[in-house]
Design a protein around this motif. Sequence first.
Motif, PDB file in Angstrom:
ATOM      1  N   GLU A 116       0.852  -1.151  -0.078  1.00  0.00           N
ATOM      2  CA  GLU A 116       0.034   0.151   0.127  1.00  0.00           C
ATOM      3  C   GLU A 116       1.064   1.177   0.062  1.00  0.00           C
ATOM      4  OE1 GLU A 116      -3.386   1.958   2.870  1.00  0.00           O
ATOM      5  OE2 GLU A 116      -3.197  -0.135   3.015  1.00  0.00           O
ATOM      6  N   VAL A 117       2.041   1.198   0.918  1.00  0.00           N
ATOM      7  CA  VAL A 117       2.656   2.454   1.037  1.00  0.00           C
ATOM      8  C   VAL A 117       3.515   2.392  -0.398  1.00  0.00           C
ATOM      9  CG1 VAL A 117       4.861   3.434   2.042  1.00  0.00           C
ATOM     10  CG2 VAL A 117       3.126   2.449   3.569  1.00  0.00           C
ATOM     11  N   GLU A 118       4.146   1.462  -0.861  1.00  0.00           N
ATOM     12  CA  GLU A 118       4.823   1.492  -2.426  1.00  0.00           C
ATOM     13  C   GLU A 118       3.803   2.026  -3.330  1.00  0.00           C
ATOM     14  OE1 GLU A 118       6.147  -2.475  -2.768  1.00  0.00           O
ATOM     15  OE2 GLU A 118       7.775  -2.228  -1.146  1.00  0.00           O
ATOM     16  N   LEU A 119       2.554   1.864  -3.408  1.00  0.00           N
ATOM     17  CA  LEU A 119       1.869   2.177  -4.460  1.00  0.00           C
ATOM     18  C   LEU A 119       1.442   3.808  -4.007  1.00  0.00           C
ATOM     19  CD1 LEU A 119      -0.072   1.436  -6.919  1.00  0.00           C
ATOM     20  CD2 LEU A 119      -1.742   0.958  -5.136  1.00  0.00           C
ATOM     21  N   MET A 120       1.218   4.081  -3.185  1.00  0.00           N
ATOM     22  CA  MET A 120       0.757   5.440  -2.641  1.00  0.00           C
ATOM     23  C   MET A 120       2.253   6.332  -3.105  1.00  0.00           C
ATOM     24  SD  MET A 120       0.238   7.096   1.041  1.00  0.00           S
ATOM     25  CE  MET A 120       1.969   6.392   1.619  1.00  0.00           C
ATOM     26  N   LEU A 121       3.638   5.805  -2.882  1.00  0.00           N
ATOM     27  CA  LEU A 121       4.732   6.865  -3.297  1.00  0.00           C
ATOM     28  C   LEU A 121       4.733   6.552  -4.521  1.00  0.00           C
ATOM     29  CD1 LEU A 121       7.150   5.471  -0.244  1.00  0.00           C
ATOM     30  CD2 LEU A 121       5.616   7.628  -0.436  1.00  0.00           C
ATOM     31  N   LYS A 179      12.598  11.038  -0.900  1.00  0.00           N
ATOM     32  CA  LYS A 179      12.636  10.157   0.349  1.00  0.00           C
ATOM     33  C   LYS A 179      12.360  10.619   1.512  1.00  0.00           C
ATOM     34  CE  LYS A 179      15.493   6.539  -2.093  1.00  0.00           C
ATOM     35  NZ  LYS A 179      16.651   5.658  -1.741  1.00  0.00           N
ATOM     36  N   GLU A 180      12.699  11.806   1.882  1.00  0.00           N
ATOM     37  CA  GLU A 180      12.424  12.526   3.127  1.00  0.00           C
ATOM     38  C   GLU A 180      10.915  12.777   3.000  1.00  0.00           C
ATOM     39  OE1 GLU A 180      14.438  12.762   5.633  1.00  0.00           O
ATOM     40  OE2 GLU A 180      15.744  11.629   4.690  1.00  0.00           O
ATOM     41  N   LEU A 181      10.418  13.563   1.999  1.00  0.00           N
ATOM     42  CA  LEU A 181       8.760  13.623   1.834  1.00  0.00           C
ATOM     43  C   LEU A 181       8.038  12.463   1.889  1.00  0.00           C
ATOM     44  CD1 LEU A 181       9.082  16.438  -0.948  1.00  0.00           C
ATOM     45  CD2 LEU A 181       8.489  16.706   1.673  1.00  0.00           C
ATOM     46  N   ALA A 182       8.754  11.270   1.259  1.00  0.00           N
ATOM     47  CA  ALA A 182       7.825   9.994   1.580  1.00  0.00           C
ATOM     48  C   ALA A 182       7.610   9.675   2.899  1.00  0.00           C
ATOM     49  CB  ALA A 182       8.759   8.948   0.665  1.00  0.00           C
ATOM     50  N   LYS A 183       8.473  10.007   3.759  1.00  0.00           N
ATOM     51  CA  LYS A 183       8.125   9.486   5.260  1.00  0.00           C
ATOM     52  C   LYS A 183       7.026  10.409   5.375  1.00  0.00           C
ATOM     53  CE  LYS A 183      13.047   8.380   6.029  1.00  0.00           C
ATOM     54  NZ  LYS A 183      14.346   8.765   6.467  1.00  0.00           N
ATOM     55  N   ILE A 184       7.200  11.739   5.203  1.00  0.00           N
ATOM     56  CA  ILE A 184       6.096  12.638   5.666  1.00  0.00           C
ATOM     57  C   ILE A 184       4.776  12.254   5.201  1.00  0.00           C
ATOM     58  CG2 ILE A 184       5.231  15.171   5.519  1.00  0.00           C
ATOM     59  CD1 ILE A 184       8.038  15.859   5.541  1.00  0.00           C
ATOM     60  N   LYS A 185       4.948  12.007   3.852  1.00  0.00           N
ATOM     61  CA  LYS A 185       3.433  11.471   3.292  1.00  0.00           C
ATOM     62  C   LYS A 185       3.033  10.078   4.074  1.00  0.00           C
ATOM     63  CE  LYS A 185       0.536  11.133  -0.150  1.00  0.00           C
ATOM     64  NZ  LYS A 185      -0.927  11.937  -0.079  1.00  0.00           N
ATOM     65  N   ALA A 186       3.905   9.261   4.325  1.00  0.00           N
ATOM     66  CA  ALA A 186       3.184   8.063   4.772  1.00  0.00           C
ATOM     67  C   ALA A 186       2.758   8.088   6.266  1.00  0.00           C
ATOM     68  CB  ALA A 186       4.459   6.802   4.781  1.00  0.00           C
ATOM     69  N   PHE A 187       3.538   9.107   7.030  1.00  0.00           N
ATOM     70  CA  PHE A 187       3.083   9.489   8.141  1.00  0.00           C
ATOM     71  C   PHE A 187       1.563  10.081   8.074  1.00  0.00           C
ATOM     72  CE2 PHE A 187       2.985  12.155  12.005  1.00  0.00           C
ATOM     73  CZ  PHE A 187       3.073  11.320  13.046  1.00  0.00           C
ATOM     74  N   SER A 188       1.437  11.048   7.232  1.00  0.00           N
ATOM     75  CA  SER A 188       0.270  11.932   7.072  1.00  0.00           C
ATOM     76  C   SER A 188      -0.850  10.708   6.827  1.00  0.00           C
ATOM     77  CB  SER A 188       0.392  12.947   6.075  1.00  0.00           C
ATOM     78  OG  SER A 188       0.524  12.252   4.996  1.00  0.00           O
ATOM     79  N   GLU A 189      -0.578   9.695   6.106  1.00  0.00           N
ATOM     80  CA  GLU A 189      -1.486   8.600   5.684  1.00  0.00           C
ATOM     81  C   GLU A 189      -1.805   7.517   6.819  1.00  0.00           C
ATOM     82  OE1 GLU A 189      -3.599   8.666   3.123  1.00  0.00           O
ATOM     83  OE2 GLU A 189      -2.450  10.631   2.507  1.00  0.00           O
ATOM     84  N   GLY A 190      -1.104   7.764   7.986  1.00  0.00           N
ATOM     85  CA  GLY A 190      -1.325   6.722   9.191  1.00  0.00           C
ATOM     86  C   GLY A 190      -0.264   5.696   9.436  1.00  0.00           C
ATOM     87  N   TYR A 210       1.843  19.705   0.495  1.00  0.00           N
ATOM     88  CA  TYR A 210       3.301  20.049   1.014  1.00  0.00           C
ATOM     89  C   TYR A 210       3.328  21.547   1.180  1.00  0.00           C
ATOM     90  CZ  TYR A 210       3.938  15.198  -0.145  1.00  0.00           C
ATOM     91  OH  TYR A 210       3.720  13.949  -0.444  1.00  0.00           O
ATOM     92  N   ARG A 211       2.460  22.269   1.792  1.00  0.00           N
ATOM     93  CA  ARG A 211       2.494  23.673   1.917  1.00  0.00           C
ATOM     94  C   ARG A 211       3.847  24.302   2.472  1.00  0.00           C
ATOM     95  NH1 ARG A 211      -3.282  22.504   3.745  1.00  0.00           N
ATOM     96  NH2 ARG A 211      -4.362  23.251   1.938  1.00  0.00           N
ATOM     97  N   PHE A 212       4.503  23.697   3.290  1.00  0.00           N
ATOM     98  CA  PHE A 212       5.693  24.012   3.783  1.00  0.00           C
ATOM     99  C   PHE A 212       6.898  23.974   3.015  1.00  0.00           C
ATOM    100  CE2 PHE A 212       4.913  19.559   4.511  1.00  0.00           C
ATOM    101  CZ  PHE A 212       5.996  19.180   4.177  1.00  0.00           C
ATOM    102  N   LEU A 213       6.780  23.652   1.674  1.00  0.00           N
ATOM    103  CA  LEU A 213       7.870  23.550   0.682  1.00  0.00           C
ATOM    104  C   LEU A 213       7.813  25.003   0.197  1.00  0.00           C
ATOM    105  CD1 LEU A 213       7.289  20.147  -1.121  1.00  0.00           C
ATOM    106  CD2 LEU A 213       9.143  20.751   0.374  1.00  0.00           C
ATOM    107  N   LYS A 214       8.944  25.318  -0.208  1.00  0.00           N
ATOM    108  CA  LYS A 214       9.205  26.704  -0.808  1.00  0.00           C
ATOM    109  C   LYS A 214       9.180  26.439  -2.305  1.00  0.00           C
ATOM    110  CE  LYS A 214      11.805  28.930   3.117  1.00  0.00           C
ATOM    111  NZ  LYS A 214      13.333  29.557   3.404  1.00  0.00           N
ATOM    112  N   GLU A 215       8.499  27.759  -2.939  1.00  0.00           N
ATOM    113  CA  GLU A 215       8.643  27.451  -4.242  1.00  0.00           C
ATOM    114  C   GLU A 215      10.277  27.741  -4.975  1.00  0.00           C
ATOM    115  OE1 GLU A 215       6.836  26.924  -8.164  1.00  0.00           O
ATOM    116  OE2 GLU A 215       5.795  26.692  -6.147  1.00  0.00           O
ATOM    117  N   HIS A 216      10.740  26.903  -5.886  1.00  0.00           N
ATOM    118  CA  HIS A 216      11.832  27.239  -6.381  1.00  0.00           C
ATOM    119  C   HIS A 216      11.764  27.682  -7.890  1.00  0.00           C
ATOM    120  CE1 HIS A 216      14.424  26.295  -2.963  1.00  0.00           C
ATOM    121  NE2 HIS A 216      13.700  25.257  -2.773  1.00  0.00           N
TER     122      HIS A 216
END
Length: 118
Positions: free
Chosen positions: A28-33, A57-68, A112-118
Amino acid sequence: MKYLILPLALISTSVFASDTLSKSEKGEVELMLAEAASKLIYLERDCGKPMDKQKFKELAKIKAFSEGFTTIEGISWERVKRKAHKGYGALKIEAPVGELCEQYKADIKGNYRFLKEH
């Protein structure tokens, strides 16, 4: 004292067990990522928005955490990569000349509202 050690041992075992994913959770996590990564590949290749793989990979951890999910340890990054490229192929067929660029940029900014636009 023996009566105290047994419950503590059971508690600590259950805490460590909760930091591992079951086989179905890994899938499930692999598919989501992979879905997220396919959109990022599209943004990179078709919209000129570069992707930092280490940051993903760092954002993946945050995404997985936000999904429970409490961890992403044990997932196969190789499977995520294969599924992401397959998903990118489907996106490319659906929108071959960058028609989804603005939508995916907005999706990332919204998630990911905390990301800055580049």
